[in-house]
Structure formats: structure tokens, C-alpha cells
Design a protein around this motif. Sequence first.
Motif, PDB file in Angstrom:
ATOM      1  N   ILE A   1      -3.548 -15.705 -66.399  1.00 27.10           N
ATOM      2  CA  ILE A   1      -2.734 -17.072 -65.900  1.00 27.10           C
ATOM      3  C   ILE A   1      -4.163 -17.566 -65.834  1.00 27.10           C
ATOM      4  N   ASN A   2      -4.082 -18.892 -66.926  1.00 26.20           N
ATOM      5  CA  ASN A   2      -5.006 -20.062 -66.194  1.00 26.20           C
ATOM      6  C   ASN A   2      -5.341 -20.570 -64.981  1.00 26.20           C
ATOM      7  N   LYS A   3      -6.433 -20.287 -64.661  1.00 24.56           N
ATOM      8  CA  LYS A   3      -6.694 -20.977 -62.979  1.00 24.56           C
ATOM      9  C   LYS A   3      -6.985 -22.369 -62.650  1.00 24.56           C
ATOM     10  N   LYS A   4      -7.111 -22.623 -64.224  1.00 34.35           N
ATOM     11  CA  LYS A   4      -7.415 -23.763 -63.898  1.00 34.35           C
ATOM     12  C   LYS A   4      -6.101 -24.901 -63.595  1.00 34.35           C
ATOM     13  N   VAL A   5      -4.917 -24.909 -64.041  1.00 35.90           N
ATOM     14  CA  VAL A   5      -3.781 -25.587 -64.187  1.00 35.90           C
ATOM     15  C   VAL A   5      -2.634 -24.355 -63.353  1.00 35.90           C
ATOM     16  N   SER A   6      -1.863 -25.471 -62.972  1.00 40.67           N
ATOM     17  CA  SER A   6      -0.251 -24.584 -62.026  1.00 40.67           C
ATOM     18  C   SER A   6       0.309 -24.291 -63.077  1.00 40.67           C
ATOM     19  N   PHE A   7       0.108 -22.557 -62.547  1.00 40.62           N
ATOM     20  CA  PHE A   7       0.656 -21.672 -63.785  1.00 40.62           C
ATOM     21  C   PHE A   7       1.412 -20.700 -63.663  1.00 40.62           C
ATOM     22  N   ALA A   8       2.748 -20.717 -63.732  1.00 42.15           N
ATOM     23  CA  ALA A   8       3.747 -19.561 -64.252  1.00 42.15           C
ATOM     24  C   ALA A   8       3.813 -18.385 -63.628  1.00 42.15           C
ATOM     25  N   SER A   9       3.300 -17.867 -62.364  1.00 39.51           N
ATOM     26  CA  SER A   9       2.699 -16.330 -62.947  1.00 39.51           C
ATOM     27  C   SER A   9       3.927 -15.417 -61.374  1.00 39.51           C
ATOM     28  N   TRP A  10       3.838 -14.847 -61.591  1.00 37.48           N
ATOM     29  CA  TRP A  10       4.201 -13.341 -60.398  1.00 37.48           C
ATOM     30  C   TRP A  10       3.180 -12.494 -59.625  1.00 37.48           C
ATOM     31  N   GLN A  11       3.001 -12.771 -59.913  1.00 37.10           N
ATOM     32  CA  GLN A  11       0.939 -12.505 -59.373  1.00 37.10           C
ATOM     33  C   GLN A  11       0.578 -12.765 -57.736  1.00 37.10           C
ATOM     34  N   ALA A  12       0.881 -12.762 -57.124  1.00 36.79           N
ATOM     35  CA  ALA A  12       0.715 -13.133 -55.939  1.00 36.79           C
ATOM     36  C   ALA A  12      -0.165 -12.851 -55.644  1.00 36.79           C
ATOM     37  N   SER A  13      -1.004 -14.059 -54.742  1.00 35.21           N
ATOM     38  CA  SER A  13      -2.413 -13.585 -53.738  1.00 35.21           C
ATOM     39  C   SER A  13      -2.452 -13.686 -52.780  1.00 35.21           C
ATOM     40  N   THR A  14      -3.050 -12.036 -51.915  1.00 35.71           N
ATOM     41  CA  THR A  14      -3.502 -12.054 -50.449  1.00 35.71           C
ATOM     42  C   THR A  14      -4.319 -13.390 -49.797  1.00 35.71           C
ATOM     43  N   PHE A  15      -5.246 -14.142 -51.078  1.00 36.56           N
ATOM     44  CA  PHE A  15      -6.240 -15.007 -50.735  1.00 36.56           C
ATOM     45  C   PHE A  15      -5.606 -16.211 -49.939  1.00 36.56           C
ATOM     46  N   ILE A  16      -5.015 -16.738 -51.057  1.00 33.79           N
ATOM     47  CA  ILE A  16      -4.245 -17.767 -50.417  1.00 33.79           C
ATOM     48  C   ILE A  16      -2.716 -18.105 -50.919  1.00 33.79           C
ATOM     49  N   GLY A  17      -1.754 -18.552 -49.819  1.00 32.92           N
ATOM     50  CA  GLY A  17      -0.269 -18.881 -50.421  1.00 32.92           C
ATOM     51  C   GLY A  17       0.173 -18.889 -49.730  1.00 32.92           C
ATOM     52  N   THR A  18       1.571 -20.046 -50.349  1.00 33.73           N
ATOM     53  CA  THR A  18       2.689 -20.969 -49.493  1.00 33.73           C
ATOM     54  C   THR A  18       4.157 -20.124 -49.747  1.00 33.73           C
ATOM     55  N   ILE A  19       4.997 -19.969 -49.217  1.00 30.89           N
ATOM     56  CA  ILE A  19       6.495 -20.113 -49.439  1.00 30.89           C
ATOM     57  C   ILE A  19       7.215 -20.622 -47.975  1.00 30.89           C
ATOM     58  N   SER A  20       7.979 -21.570 -47.917  1.00 31.40           N
ATOM     59  CA  SER A  20       9.007 -21.627 -46.862  1.00 31.40           C
ATOM     60  C   SER A  20       9.291 -20.145 -46.201  1.00 31.40           C
ATOM     61  N   ALA A  21       9.806 -20.720 -44.885  1.00 30.38           N
ATOM     62  CA  ALA A  21      10.012 -19.064 -44.226  1.00 30.38           C
ATOM     63  C   ALA A  21      11.868 -18.735 -44.979  1.00 30.38           C
ATOM     64  N   GLN A  22      12.598 -19.419 -44.711  1.00 33.93           N
ATOM     65  CA  GLN A  22      13.460 -19.390 -45.566  1.00 33.93           C
ATOM     66  C   GLN A  22      13.844 -18.121 -46.248  1.00 33.93           C
ATOM     67  N   ASP A  23      12.497 -18.927 -47.991  1.00 38.91           N
ATOM     68  CA  ASP A  23      12.603 -17.959 -48.678  1.00 38.91           C
ATOM     69  C   ASP A  23      12.001 -16.866 -48.911  1.00 38.91           C
ATOM     70  N   PHE A  24      10.722 -17.033 -47.521  1.00 35.05           N
ATOM     71  CA  PHE A  24      10.075 -15.746 -47.640  1.00 35.05           C
ATOM     72  C   PHE A  24      11.087 -14.328 -46.668  1.00 35.05           C
TER      73      PHE A  24
END
Length: 512
Positions: free
Chosen positions: A98-121
Amino acid sequence: MNLTFVHDFKKVTAIYQDLAAVSSFDSSKAIQKLIFEFAQQFPEAQLIWVHESLINQVNQNWIENNVKSQVMYFYNPSETEFLSDKVGYVEPSPFIKINKKVSFASWQASTFIGTISAQDFVNFGSRFIKDNFSFGYFLTIISKIGHRNGLRTYSNPNLLQGEKKVTSHIGTTKELFYWTAQYYGFSKCLQLFLLFVLYEKQFPIASLISVISVKRIAFDRTETKQEVSNVAFSEVTLDVLIPTIGRKKYLYDVLCDLRTQTKIPNRIIIVEQNPLENSQSELDYLKNEIWPFEIIHHFIHQTGACNARNIALKDVKSDWVFFADDDIKLASTFIEESLKNILKTTEKAFTLACFRPNEVPVFHHLMHWDTFGSGCSIVKREALEGLQFDMRFENGFGEDADFGMQLRNKGFDVIYLPQPQILHLKAPVGGFRVKPTFPWQDEQFQPKPSPTVMLFKMLYHTKEQILGYKLNLFLKYYNQQTIKNPYKYYKTMQKQWEVSEKWAEKLKLQSK
């Protein structure tokens, strides 16, 4: 409405509804189960999770202005993702490093911070909510499943503001094996085990045994809400970029398809190649016929698709660029349908469905794409600024995938667009094509893989991904060659691998 869940990796320690603290909740429940209950209660909410050490660094303003449905954002400010670098042993995709400097497509989700719509969750997490997973594992598995099934998942540093110093939060080896079994099946776990023995000098037999009965996930895609852009379709402009060599008739058919489009492109940029020094263009119809678009025609004596496309890119002026091959068939509504589907999103790089005759499509929805099709892609001009096809890949393999990685490392994802489709005729090789010569062709042991493939892996893959690829290559090629003595075969392949590494290192030193 935003619902923010503050946690310490083990339990939720605070919940905020917008800025107001929620006083009543059951902190004894697993993090994901508690979030799930709130998501069901507030289906229109935007969910945010954040580790308590980062609560004062949440970029609320960015989240409110940029987050949308059908997208999952997360960010890991530490160096190591939840499944650790060892996931590269079984995962070959470009979404690991992952390139941490930009928005980068990845499925490696993080517990530190994240966001998703309730419907998608709820849509993507409901089938796993009863399992006793850790929060990190739960996020990783729904992100991985969603990544291939219509949920767009990105690492994005904009979720946090200010200095970000945290200690890595890494899952267990058992969780890595469980994830591998769930997503790839038990045979991949055997490969993972072997690589642990060979390169980690570890013998995780307990982790291997624990996943013998784990079933591979079969996921039915969940329909999610489609974005709608407010861009006026009639004002959108498009250039078409076509390199060609020795395919006069096929190129003519492509141009005829383009002139009958319901949305006419603004200009066609053709780079015709013929290696014979005194030769002249064979494309007489470019001047003999009337075309409804501007045609920019370059006739050159240097062959190679990378060079040809780089020449063409300098002439691009329109909003969007269609990277096309010279042997395709397009329906009359192709450009109109493509742009209308593209403009329903805010993405800027798309690879379109491109099939040979009688080939059956596998995917039928918008999704992250692993590579880039240099003969079947449409890209926004702003995403192409400063980019060119890397000449180190000329006449080899990997220039498409490399260009896709260049886009990703600028912060532009590559999305698969299932409709409309392109028919790829796979025309016979053009009459002027010559077999390229490579500096490694006189080596006693011919490189395996190709040095350009090795170069791509050195540039964009992790050490573990390269070692996993090496094992797969050695195993798969065994039945395709004549050496049946396993020891002799291994020694030969090792020498071929070393030759490939040697020439890939030399290519790295060359200019792009």
C-alpha cells in the motif's frame, strides 16, 4: 448522521452520535457485533471506528465531505497491516504493498480508523457477525469479500490529521491461515505452510490443522446503491489512442465503428509503425475518406507499443482518453454507454470488458481491477498527467500492469466496467512485425520468468509475494518441461530464476 465507535482493539470504550456521547451500550459485546446492532438500528448512518489513541485526530470534515455509500475507507498509520507481510505468500494482487501517501485501493482494512455506511456494513458483514472473529479479522474478511463484489475499499490517509504514531496491531498466524482457508481454500494453506517452513524457519502445524475443516466462502453479490454524477454528458469530450502495425484492414474497420458512434469522439490519434526505413504509410483511407472526427496520424519506423502510446499521449486534449487496440469491434452505442456508466461514478480510470469471440464474461459488476488494459481502457486526462508507458517493458510483458500501478500510486484506482463490452478479434500478427532481440537471449540458462515480469514484481510486490510467486512458478512449470528428476529440475529453475533477477536488476537501472 455519523456514529463513531471508539475502541481499544478488544472492546468499544465510547460511542458518539455526531458529537453527542451515547451513554448506554453493552461494552462486553464484541466490537463488530455492537457496531452491527447500531447499524441495524440506524440504517442511514455513516459508521466510523477509531482506536482510542487517535480519537483527537479524526478528520471529521473530510469524512463528511468525501465519504459515500458503496465505499469503505480505512487507514493504518503503522508499517504493518493486520494480516502481516506474510499474507503476500498467498496473495498475488497489487493491493498488498500500500502507498500510504495517497488513496490506494486495498482490501487490507485497518482497525485504527475506518468508515463505511451502515447499509454496506450490514450487507457485507451479516454472514460473519455470529463468528467469534477478532475485530481486525472481521474487517479484513468483509473488505476482501466486498472488494471483489461491488464494495470499493481504499486505504486513505485523509481520515486522520496531524502526526500519526502507533504500534502495529497484527493478527495471529492462526488468523492468517484461517483467512487463507476461507478465501482461497485448504490447498493454499498447504502452500502457506510450506513457505513458512522454507523462509520463516517456522513449523505452524497447529495453525494448518486448525483450518482443515474450514469451508471456502461462496459469496452472492449484494446490490448497493449506485452513485450519480451531475456531469453533463453532452459536454464530455473523448480522444481515442490507437497504435498500429501492419493491420490496414482491421484498423479501417475500427475507424468505421468509431464514425458510426452515437457519441462521436473528438479526435483519433493513430501511431503507425513500420520498421523499414524507406517505407511509407499504407493508411491511404485516412486522407481519401471524410471522417467526422479529427485524425492525428504519426508514421514512425520504431516499433513498440510503449513508445507508440507515449507519442500519442502527447496529443491528448479531451476530457477522457480511450486506449484502443487496432483489431476490435465496437457497437454503435459503445462510447455513449461507456461514458454514461463512467459518469455515474467519481472514478477516473476504467478497464472495460474485452472478450474474444465466444468468450464468456465472468464478472458482471463494477469492481476493483488488478491490472490495466492498454487496449481496452478509458481514463480521465487529469489522471494521465505526468504518466507514460515505461520503456523498460518495451517488447516484453508487464507494461499494462505497470501503467495501472502508476495510476494507483498517483491515487487513481482502476475500475472494471462490465458494460458495454469490446469484441477483441485477435487479428493475425501484422505483416511488418519483427521478433525483438533481447540482451539475455545468449544466456546459457534462459531467464524464467521473463526479466520484465521480474522487474514488475521487484517494483510493486513485496518480498513475500515474490517468494510465493516463485514457488507457484516452480510447481506449475514442472509438468510442462522435460526434466523429470526433481532435484535437477529445481537446480535448473533456480539458475533460470537467478538469470531473470540479474537482468531485471539491470533493467531497473535503465531510464523509463
